[in-house]
Design a protein around this motif. Structure first.
Motif, mmCIF file in Angstrom:
data_model
loop_
_atom_site.group_PDB
_atom_site.id
_atom_site.type_symbol
_atom_site.label_atom_id
_atom_site.label_comp_id
_atom_site.label_asym_id
_atom_site.label_seq_id
_atom_site.Cartn_x
_atom_site.Cartn_y
_atom_site.Cartn_z
ATOM 1 N N ASP A 62 0.844 -1.186 0.000
ATOM 2 C CA ASP A 62 0.000 0.000 0.000
ATOM 3 C C ASP A 62 0.885 1.245 0.000
ATOM 4 O O ASP A 62 2.046 1.178 -0.417
ATOM 5 C CB ASP A 62 -1.002 -0.035 1.160
ATOM 6 C CG ASP A 62 -0.341 0.033 2.543
ATOM 7 O OD1 ASP A 62 0.853 0.415 2.639
ATOM 8 O OD2 ASP A 62 -1.015 -0.295 3.534
ATOM 9 N N SER A 63 0.366 2.360 0.492
ATOM 10 C CA SER A 63 1.073 3.640 0.344
ATOM 11 C C SER A 63 2.010 3.986 1.493
ATOM 12 O O SER A 63 2.515 5.113 1.561
ATOM 13 C CB SER A 63 0.032 4.766 0.214
ATOM 14 O OG SER A 63 -0.784 4.818 1.374
ATOM 15 N N LEU A 90 1.945 -0.897 -6.207
ATOM 16 C CA LEU A 90 0.921 -0.328 -5.334
ATOM 17 C C LEU A 90 -0.431 -0.942 -5.684
ATOM 18 O O LEU A 90 -0.974 -0.700 -6.767
ATOM 19 C CB LEU A 90 0.869 1.183 -5.501
ATOM 20 C CG LEU A 90 -0.168 1.916 -4.652
ATOM 21 C CD1 LEU A 90 0.244 1.941 -3.184
ATOM 22 C CD2 LEU A 90 -0.382 3.339 -5.164
ATOM 23 N N ASN A 199 -5.798 8.610 1.188
ATOM 24 C CA ASN A 199 -4.390 8.596 0.786
ATOM 25 C C ASN A 199 -3.758 7.209 0.917
ATOM 26 O O ASN A 199 -2.541 7.061 0.999
ATOM 27 C CB ASN A 199 -3.560 9.616 1.574
ATOM 28 C CG ASN A 199 -4.068 11.031 1.408
ATOM 29 O OD1 ASN A 199 -4.637 11.617 2.330
ATOM 30 N ND2 ASN A 199 -3.901 11.580 0.220
ATOM 31 N N ALA A 201 -4.306 3.012 -0.704
ATOM 32 C CA ALA A 201 -4.104 2.374 -2.012
ATOM 33 C C ALA A 201 -5.366 2.354 -2.865
ATOM 34 O O ALA A 201 -5.344 1.843 -3.980
ATOM 35 C CB ALA A 201 -3.612 0.937 -1.812
ATOM 36 N N PRO A 225 -1.667 8.516 -3.195
ATOM 37 C CA PRO A 225 -0.996 7.745 -2.132
ATOM 38 C C PRO A 225 -0.077 8.634 -1.294
ATOM 39 O O PRO A 225 0.729 9.378 -1.851
ATOM 40 C CB PRO A 225 -0.189 6.697 -2.910
ATOM 41 C CG PRO A 225 -0.804 6.652 -4.273
ATOM 42 C CD PRO A 225 -1.314 8.026 -4.538
ATOM 43 N N ASP A 226 -0.235 8.585 0.001
ATOM 44 C CA ASP A 226 0.625 9.355 0.903
ATOM 45 C C ASP A 226 0.642 8.639 2.243
ATOM 46 O O ASP A 226 -0.322 8.686 3.018
ATOM 47 C CB ASP A 226 0.102 10.786 1.075
ATOM 48 C CG ASP A 226 1.040 11.668 1.906
ATOM 49 O OD1 ASP A 226 1.820 11.116 2.707
ATOM 50 O OD2 ASP A 226 0.978 12.894 1.767
ATOM 51 N N GLY A 227 1.756 7.974 2.523
ATOM 52 C CA GLY A 227 1.858 7.141 3.709
ATOM 53 C C GLY A 227 1.901 7.870 5.032
ATOM 54 O O GLY A 227 1.911 7.242 6.090
ATOM 55 N N THR A 262 -6.902 1.729 4.270
ATOM 56 C CA THR A 262 -5.635 1.888 3.553
ATOM 57 C C THR A 262 -5.442 0.857 2.450
ATOM 58 O O THR A 262 -5.035 1.188 1.331
ATOM 59 C CB THR A 262 -4.441 1.770 4.533
ATOM 60 O OG1 THR A 262 -4.756 2.458 5.727
ATOM 61 C CG2 THR A 262 -3.181 2.333 3.917
#
Length: 498
Positions: A62-63, A90, A199, A201, A225-227, A262
């Motif tokens: 994921d992200s 991703l 943010n 996946a 996407p932003d972890g 997520t």
């Protein structure tokens, strides 16, 4: 070296993978991930009878900010053990299971690098083989093997694999066939649907599922996407997250809002008037959608569902409600067991938004649940009906609460079990209606002029906590139940009673 066994979290591996949170030291290290990769190949070899060189494994993520670092460490472990490796990039967790099902891939195993909705510094591993997600005992076995190994590296490279394309194609085909619109290829034309991916996946659902089928997706948000998850926790159980998708639906006058966690194995929804379809409501909605195809079927849920949900399932839908233990693997395995015994059970679902359908490999797949919701919405629109009509007879909750009471002793599991035994005994002595078939904790229902509602006291599986869930039918009922709880738990000095 970290204690690998402490990385087990039920049927997953989870740990701290990045610095940044005070008091949380990294324990899911690259070396640990390397060893787990090697061990997974050995486990698959033992399970399939294949030599390691003939084993094919897909890996996605994921992200999360540690995804690439973990993926590379895991690849090194897989390569060292001799397996062929496919980099899926991703993706969503459910799509990784489908790589062992779809004939164009037919991997022997697959792994998703994710820690679901947990904070940015966490990460983990979810494992699949053709039987589905691995069980708790399988993870114990893999970690036990990993303890005997040594980290190693390889100069081999993974082969790129566009598995998400095949997965989203299957979702589009499902919607087209289910709606069977006059414009067959655009069954969602005329529907305005907003998606909140938090943010994580799940942004693919807009560009690769909804838009190609004709839906208006304007107003969709947090698809990038932003972890670090800058906007809200990607979790349909989170109030801030649900308020974000609710606002997006109302601001954009949308027909439906969909929110994913997520890694897209969970989802909830929002109706055009801003009504949230989560917790009991998402269970009721999915059951109502399935009722026609599975008449009299049994819906398996976790233990914290309400009495009003039971009334809706059994009185309105003529289905059966089987309330079981918390934990998505628990409800899924119970659903499988019922079907194997000849008891029709189409759905295993938790209030958290984990929902697995028997028609879809018992896979907890948020995107597949969204597909079922979209088909129902499109068909309802054809008939001039609203999607909300499916659950209009579900009684609304008035006051829902959850408390997590701490146990302050070393042997908290034994102490907690004693609390439950005494709690049940005292409740029965006081004349309260104790549920006879609770698979988890002690459940009491109240139906008097003084107090109406229910409560469930249980023991946390892993932590020194006793969660208490309750729901009142009228304002003030929960306050009265709290007074009853205090009376029933009087004298337990190692429990921090509310």
């Amino acid at each position: 070296m970290v204690d690998l066994m402490k990385l087990q979290n039920g049927s997953d591996v989870r740990g701290v993978a990045a610095e940044g949170v005070e008091g949380e030291a990294v324990n899911l290290t690259p070396d640990a991930v390397n060893l787990i990769g090697q061990a997974f190949v050995q486990w698959l070899s033992n399970r399939t009878g294949k030599e390691a060189k003939d084993i094919r494994i897909g890996v996605g993520h994921d992200s999360r900010i540690t995804a690439e670092k973990m993926k590379e460490a895991f690849f090194q472990g897989l390569f060292t053990a001799g397996a062929s490796v496919y980099d899926c990039g991703l993706v969503s967790t459910p799509s990784m299971f489908m790589t062992v099902v779809f004939p164009e891939f037919a991997f022997d195993g697959s792994v998703m690098i994710t820690a679901s909705h947990l904070p940015f510094n966490r990460n983990g591993l979810k494992f699949f083989n053709p039987d589905g997600g691995l069980e708790k005992s399988d993870i114990t076995e893999i970690l036990t093997i990993a303890k005997t190994l040594t980290p190693a590296t390889s100069d081999r490279k993974a082969e790129s694999c566009r598995s998400l394309d095949a997965y989203t194609k299957s979702l589009r085909k499902k919607i087209c066939a289910g709606v069977n619109a006059e414009d067959y290829e655009h069954p969602l034309k005329g529907l305005h649907i907003v998606v909140d991916a938090g943010n994580g996946a799940g942004g693919f659902f807009v560009d690769q599922v909804l838009a190609p089928l004709g839906a208006d997706t304007s107003g969709s948000q947090f698809l990038e996407p932003d972890g670090m998850f800058p906007n809200h926790i990607p979790n349909p159980e989170n109030k801030q997250a649900m308020e974000a998708i609710r606002k997006a639906v109302l601001d954009n006058h949308a027909d439906l809002g969909i929110i994913f966690d997520t890694d897209v194995d969970r989802m909830s929804a929002v109706l055009p008037d801003g009504s949230e379809v989560n917790r009991d409501a998402i269970i009721a909605m999915m059951a109502a959608i399935l009722a026609k195809d599975y008449p009299g079927g049994t819906i398996v849920t976790d233990s914290v569902t309400s009495d009003r949900l039971t009334v809706f399932l059994e009185k309105e839908l003529q289905m059966k409600h089987h309330r079981f233990k918390r934990g998505y693997k628990n409800v899924i395995n119970e659903c499988k067991r019922l079907n194997e015994e000849g008891i029709l059970s189409p759905l295993a679902i938790e209030t958290s938004g984990h929902g697995a359908l028997s028609e879809n490999y018992y896979l907890d797949d948020g995107a597949y649940m969204a597909v079922k919701l979209l088909i129902a919405a499109a068909l309802a629109a054809k008939e001039g009906k609203a999607l909300g009509s499916f659950i209009e007879k579900l009684e609304k909750g008035i006051d829902e609460r959850e408390y997590r009471m701490k146990l302050t002793c070393e042997d908290f599991a034994s102490y907690g079990q004693n609390v439950l035994a005494q709690f049940e005994e005292r409740a029965k002595a006081a004349g309260y209606a104790v549920a006879p078939n609770s698979y988890e904790g002690v459940r009491i229902s109240f139906d008097s002029e003084d107090v109406k509602g229910w409560m469930l006291l249980r023991l946390s599986l892993h932590d020194p906590l006793m969660p208490l869930n309750m729901e009142g039918v009228r304002p003030g009922d929960c306050d009265k139940m709290i007074a009853i709880v205090r009376e029933l738990l009087n004298g337990f000095d190692k429990l921090e009673v509310i």
